[in-house]
Design a protein around this motif. Sequence first.
Motif, PDB file in Angstrom:
ATOM      1  N   ARG A   1     111.655  80.340  85.945  1.00  0.00           N
ATOM      2  CA  ARG A   1     110.486  80.887  84.798  1.00  0.00           C
ATOM      3  C   ARG A   1     109.711  79.766  84.173  1.00  0.00           C
ATOM      4  O   ARG A   1     108.142  80.443  84.851  1.00  0.00           O
TER       5      ARG A   1
ATOM      6  N   TYR B   1     107.430  77.953  87.370  1.00  0.00           N
ATOM      7  CA  TYR B   1     106.681  78.591  87.663  1.00  0.00           C
ATOM      8  C   TYR B   1     104.934  79.507  86.668  1.00  0.00           C
ATOM      9  O   TYR B   1     104.003  78.778  87.748  1.00  0.00           O
ATOM     10  N   GLN B   2     105.813  79.048  85.283  1.00  0.00           N
ATOM     11  CA  GLN B   2     104.466  79.852  85.058  1.00  0.00           C
ATOM     12  C   GLN B   2     103.660  78.349  84.506  1.00  0.00           C
ATOM     13  O   GLN B   2     102.225  78.900  84.211  1.00  0.00           O
ATOM     14  N   SER B   3     103.754  77.977  84.440  1.00  0.00           N
ATOM     15  CA  SER B   3     103.228  76.062  83.941  1.00  0.00           C
ATOM     16  C   SER B   3     102.151  76.064  85.365  1.00  0.00           C
ATOM     17  O   SER B   3     101.553  75.627  85.846  1.00  0.00           O
TER      18      SER B   3
ATOM     19  N   ARG C   1     101.350  77.725  87.174  1.00  0.00           N
ATOM     20  CA  ARG C   1     100.177  79.239  87.526  1.00  0.00           C
ATOM     21  C   ARG C   1      99.231  78.684  86.449  1.00  0.00           C
ATOM     22  O   ARG C   1      98.210  79.058  87.265  1.00  0.00           O
ATOM     23  N   ALA C   2      99.456  78.344  85.603  1.00  0.00           N
ATOM     24  CA  ALA C   2      98.336  77.681  84.437  1.00  0.00           C
ATOM     25  C   ALA C   2      97.798  76.695  85.013  1.00  0.00           C
ATOM     26  O   ALA C   2      96.634  76.950  84.766  1.00  0.00           O
TER      27      ALA C   2
ATOM     28  N   SER D   1      95.802  82.799  81.482  1.00  0.00           N
ATOM     29  CA  SER D   1      96.972  81.300  81.831  1.00  0.00           C
ATOM     30  C   SER D   1      97.766  81.648  82.184  1.00  0.00           C
ATOM     31  O   SER D   1      98.931  81.643  82.990  1.00  0.00           O
ATOM     32  N   TYR D   2      98.248  82.006  80.735  1.00  0.00           N
ATOM     33  CA  TYR D   2      99.594  82.743  80.253  1.00  0.00           C
ATOM     34  C   TYR D   2     100.037  84.325  80.215  1.00  0.00           C
ATOM     35  O   TYR D   2      99.172  84.857  79.453  1.00  0.00           O
ATOM     36  N   PRO D   3     101.095  84.697  80.628  1.00  0.00           N
ATOM     37  CA  PRO D   3     101.484  86.636  80.370  1.00  0.00           C
ATOM     38  C   PRO D   3     101.237  87.077  78.958  1.00  0.00           C
ATOM     39  O   PRO D   3     101.967  86.307  78.599  1.00  0.00           O
TER      40      PRO D   3
ATOM     41  N   GLU E   1     102.915  88.267  76.833  1.00  0.00           N
ATOM     42  CA  GLU E   1     104.645  89.442  76.565  1.00  0.00           C
ATOM     43  C   GLU E   1     103.917  89.869  74.705  1.00  0.00           C
ATOM     44  O   GLU E   1     104.912  90.833  74.613  1.00  0.00           O
TER      45      GLU E   1
END
Length: 167
Positions: A99, A102-104, A106-107, A132-134, A136
Amino acid sequence: MADDDGGKFKVRNKKKITERDLKKMAPQQRSKYMAYEDPPKEIVENQINAAKRLIEQKKQYQKDNAPPSDEQIVEREKHEKLIGQLKAAEARNRLRIMRLRYQSSRAQEIGHLIACQPTALKAVRLQALVPSYPNEKDRGDSLEKLDRERIEALLEDNKGLLINRIN
């Protein structure tokens, strides 16, 4: 013909053949003749030893495969539970790492897309629409006072004097 084996009848060859005549016989004929002869002493001893080894192996197998005691069952269950917990923790850790990776990535991609916009206004809009980041949690206002003033000035520039980039 009664024998010394408790009065049981034992089949034997009626006539005795010499070693020389036995060697002259065909293999099939010789095997038929030898089937009714007493085995040599070496063979009898080996048969007895083999039977003893089989009995010992059977006893050892029964000893090794005895049903486990209650204490052993409890220990085995504790061990299996611990192994299960460790495997679950490893799986959670693998998911967390995937996770984060993936986030990195994607950002990084979103940051690259924002940097490649032809005008600053389009870059700011893209950054506002595609974070860039969801989110939360509600992070509140992430802009400082000077950044906020700069963005408001860019948005109010109708003629595009502040946002045109030099190629």
